[in-house]
Design a protein around this motif. Structure first.
Motif, mmCIF file in Angstrom:
data_model
loop_
_atom_site.group_PDB
_atom_site.id
_atom_site.type_symbol
_atom_site.label_atom_id
_atom_site.label_comp_id
_atom_site.label_asym_id
_atom_site.label_seq_id
_atom_site.Cartn_x
_atom_site.Cartn_y
_atom_site.Cartn_z
ATOM 1 N N ALA A 101 -3.468 40.570 -0.997
ATOM 2 C CA ALA A 101 -3.468 39.114 -1.205
ATOM 3 C C ALA A 101 -4.821 38.672 -1.744
ATOM 4 O O ALA A 101 -5.856 39.243 -1.387
ATOM 5 C CB ALA A 101 -3.161 38.393 0.110
ATOM 6 N N TRP A 102 -4.802 37.697 -2.622
ATOM 7 C CA TRP A 102 -6.038 37.161 -3.214
ATOM 8 C C TRP A 102 -5.954 35.650 -3.211
ATOM 9 O O TRP A 102 -4.897 35.071 -3.486
ATOM 10 C CB TRP A 102 -6.183 37.598 -4.669
ATOM 11 C CG TRP A 102 -6.018 39.060 -4.903
ATOM 12 C CD1 TRP A 102 -7.009 39.998 -4.845
ATOM 13 C CD2 TRP A 102 -4.810 39.777 -5.225
ATOM 14 N NE1 TRP A 102 -6.488 41.244 -5.121
ATOM 15 C CE2 TRP A 102 -5.152 41.136 -5.353
ATOM 16 C CE3 TRP A 102 -3.467 39.403 -5.411
ATOM 17 C CZ2 TRP A 102 -4.202 42.120 -5.662
ATOM 18 C CZ3 TRP A 102 -2.531 40.385 -5.713
ATOM 19 C CH2 TRP A 102 -2.898 41.718 -5.825
ATOM 20 N N THR A 103 -7.094 34.976 -2.960
ATOM 21 C CA THR A 103 -7.083 33.524 -3.158
ATOM 22 C C THR A 103 -7.084 33.289 -4.671
ATOM 23 O O THR A 103 -7.446 34.180 -5.454
ATOM 24 C CB THR A 103 -8.337 32.829 -2.575
ATOM 25 O OG1 THR A 103 -9.471 33.232 -3.346
ATOM 26 C CG2 THR A 103 -8.537 33.143 -1.118
ATOM 27 N N MET A 104 -6.749 32.076 -5.079
ATOM 28 C CA MET A 104 -6.725 31.770 -6.507
ATOM 29 C C MET A 104 -8.134 31.738 -7.090
ATOM 30 O O MET A 104 -8.303 31.805 -8.297
ATOM 31 C CB MET A 104 -5.976 30.461 -6.774
ATOM 32 C CG MET A 104 -4.490 30.531 -6.447
ATOM 33 S SD MET A 104 -3.651 31.999 -7.112
ATOM 34 C CE MET A 104 -3.606 31.630 -8.854
ATOM 35 N N VAL A 105 -9.173 31.666 -6.220
ATOM 36 C CA VAL A 105 -10.546 31.788 -6.730
ATOM 37 C C VAL A 105 -10.724 33.197 -7.287
ATOM 38 O O VAL A 105 -11.232 33.394 -8.389
ATOM 39 C CB VAL A 105 -11.587 31.528 -5.606
ATOM 40 C CG1 VAL A 105 -12.990 31.813 -6.091
ATOM 41 C CG2 VAL A 105 -11.479 30.107 -5.101
ATOM 42 N N GLU B 277 -9.265 27.703 -3.504
ATOM 43 C CA GLU B 277 -9.400 28.377 -2.198
ATOM 44 C C GLU B 277 -8.156 28.187 -1.338
ATOM 45 O O GLU B 277 -7.956 28.914 -0.369
ATOM 46 C CB GLU B 277 -10.576 27.779 -1.405
ATOM 47 C CG GLU B 277 -11.930 28.345 -1.677
ATOM 48 C CD GLU B 277 -12.072 29.811 -1.299
ATOM 49 O OE1 GLU B 277 -11.252 30.316 -0.503
ATOM 50 O OE2 GLU B 277 -12.997 30.447 -1.824
ATOM 51 N N HIS B 278 -7.374 27.162 -1.654
ATOM 52 C CA HIS B 278 -6.252 26.814 -0.796
ATOM 53 C C HIS B 278 -4.897 27.236 -1.352
ATOM 54 O O HIS B 278 -3.848 26.776 -0.907
ATOM 55 C CB HIS B 278 -6.289 25.312 -0.470
ATOM 56 C CG HIS B 278 -7.430 24.983 0.436
ATOM 57 N ND1 HIS B 278 -8.692 24.744 -0.036
ATOM 58 C CD2 HIS B 278 -7.512 24.932 1.788
ATOM 59 C CE1 HIS B 278 -9.508 24.529 0.982
ATOM 60 N NE2 HIS B 278 -8.815 24.629 2.100
ATOM 61 N N TYR B 279 -4.942 28.101 -2.335
ATOM 62 C CA TYR B 279 -3.713 28.725 -2.857
ATOM 63 C C TYR B 279 -3.980 30.216 -2.992
ATOM 64 O O TYR B 279 -5.130 30.637 -3.151
ATOM 65 C CB TYR B 279 -3.330 28.143 -4.225
ATOM 66 C CG TYR B 279 -2.768 26.742 -4.126
ATOM 67 C CD1 TYR B 279 -1.398 26.537 -3.944
ATOM 68 C CD2 TYR B 279 -3.601 25.629 -4.199
ATOM 69 C CE1 TYR B 279 -0.886 25.263 -3.842
ATOM 70 C CE2 TYR B 279 -3.092 24.340 -4.087
ATOM 71 C CZ TYR B 279 -1.731 24.161 -3.914
ATOM 72 O OH TYR B 279 -1.216 22.894 -3.805
#
Ligand code: SAM
Length: 315
Positions: A259-263, A294-296
């Motif tokens: 999993a990766w944040t969208m950043v 950061e929130h996706y």
């Protein structure tokens, strides 16, 4: 089904997604010759939203292209809660090959999409029909390789029967996509769906894009907005970090997950491509974009041999 859920509010999130994609596409963030056929009117969105959508669409597209490369021509793609997404047409246009592309959404949504596909030659002309096609009645559309199917993701029997009716092959490499969908579905129903997929398919990957890190101030505001719209179910607060996103797969029968944040996804894009999109519009509040990204996140879960090494772009 939970009385808290409001299917109409959930369905209306597709209008937002489609309008935002139109806004970014028409400013030149990425090319999509088809999205405008699905939208009557939209407002120009602020730069951070356009860039966020760029990261979302390109992040998913990058992972899907990699999967198609490793699995060769035989791959099947199944998009859950596909809304008016145009990935099928974009992949066809770029010469990608796959054996089947199946889209699921509520029947009311697929019947609208069915209508728009038939209305616009530019969409319809990409479809190939078999000689006998008696299942292709709205809300469903069955073609040689594109299947648009009305079904509720919470109804596993219906999903399973409809996959069979579309001639799915459980032994072929299969890509599942849920782009901003799972957060709107009851957590137990997602768990059941993930278990069912892992049990039924021998070689597959699930690509999931959704909200994450909802337990800080910014995250709580996002949560409140979702709740106020009536389209967020209890339980999703638990999916608040990347580890939980991953364990959702591994605790439901999948071999592994990332999993990766969208950043991270945004920073993984080639520098010249980032420079190109950053020159489209001025963004004064860079902090706002990082906060949003950061929130996706995108998380992937895999099972079997083909997709274990799928990763975000290496620079
Ligand atoms: N994936 C598309 C995209 O990214 O452009 C649409 C995203 S939209 C935010 C969420 C979609 O999920 C809507 O089209 C909605 O109808 C669909 N959806 C949510 N819950 C669903 C359910 N239980 N069964 C079928 N579709 C569902």
């Amino acid at each position: 089904f939970s009385a808290l859920n409001n299917d109409e509010a959930v369905q209306s999130t597709n209008d937002d997604a489609c309008g935002c994609k139109c806004s970014a596409v028409n400013l030149g963030y990425w090319k999509d010759s088809y999205v405008n056929y699905f939208v009557k009117r939209y407002d120009r969105k602020p730069p951070e939203i356009n860039r966020g959508y760029y990261a979302r669409v390109k992040g998913i597209e990058h992972l899907v292209s990699q999967c198609l490369q490793v699995s060769k021509k035989e791959c099947q793609i199944i998009s859950f809660g596909a809304g008016f997404d145009t990935l099928y047409w974009r992949l066809k246009e770029s010469g990608c090959t796959f054996s089947k592309f199946i889209e699921f959404d509520f029947p009311i949504m697929t019947s609208k999409k069915h209508f728009l596909i038939k209305k616009h030659k530019q969409l319809f002309e990409h479809l190939q029909f078999k000689d006998t096609d008696d299942k292709s009645v709205s809300p469903n559309l069955y073609t040689a390789d594109y299947f648009l199917i009305g079904a509720d993701l919470r109804d596993l029997n219906s999903i399973s029967n409809k996959l069979t009716s579309a001639g799915i092959n459980f032994d072929l490499p299969t890509i599942f996509i849920a782009e901003c969908v799972l957060v709107y579905v009851d957590v137990q129903a997602i768990s059941n769906l993930l278990k069912y997929l892992a049990k039924s398919f021998s070689d597959c990957i699930f690509i999931n894009y959704e909200q994450v890190n909802l337990n800080d101030t910014f995250g709580r505001i996002m949560l409140e907005n979702l709740r106020a719209r009536g389209c967020m179910l209890p339980g999703h607060e638990d999916c608040e970090n990347l580890d939980k996103q991953k364990s959702r797969f591994t605790s439901n029968g999948w071999d592994g997950a990332k999993a990766w944040t969208m950043v991270e996804i945004y920073n993984s894009f080639m520098e010249n491509e980032r420079c190109r999109i950053e020159s489209i519009e001025m963004l004064d509040e860079k902090e706002l974009l990082s906060q949003l990204l950061e929130h996706y996140c995108i998380s992937v879960g895999w099972k079997g041999g083909s997709f274990e090494n799928i990763c975000i772009q290496e620079k």
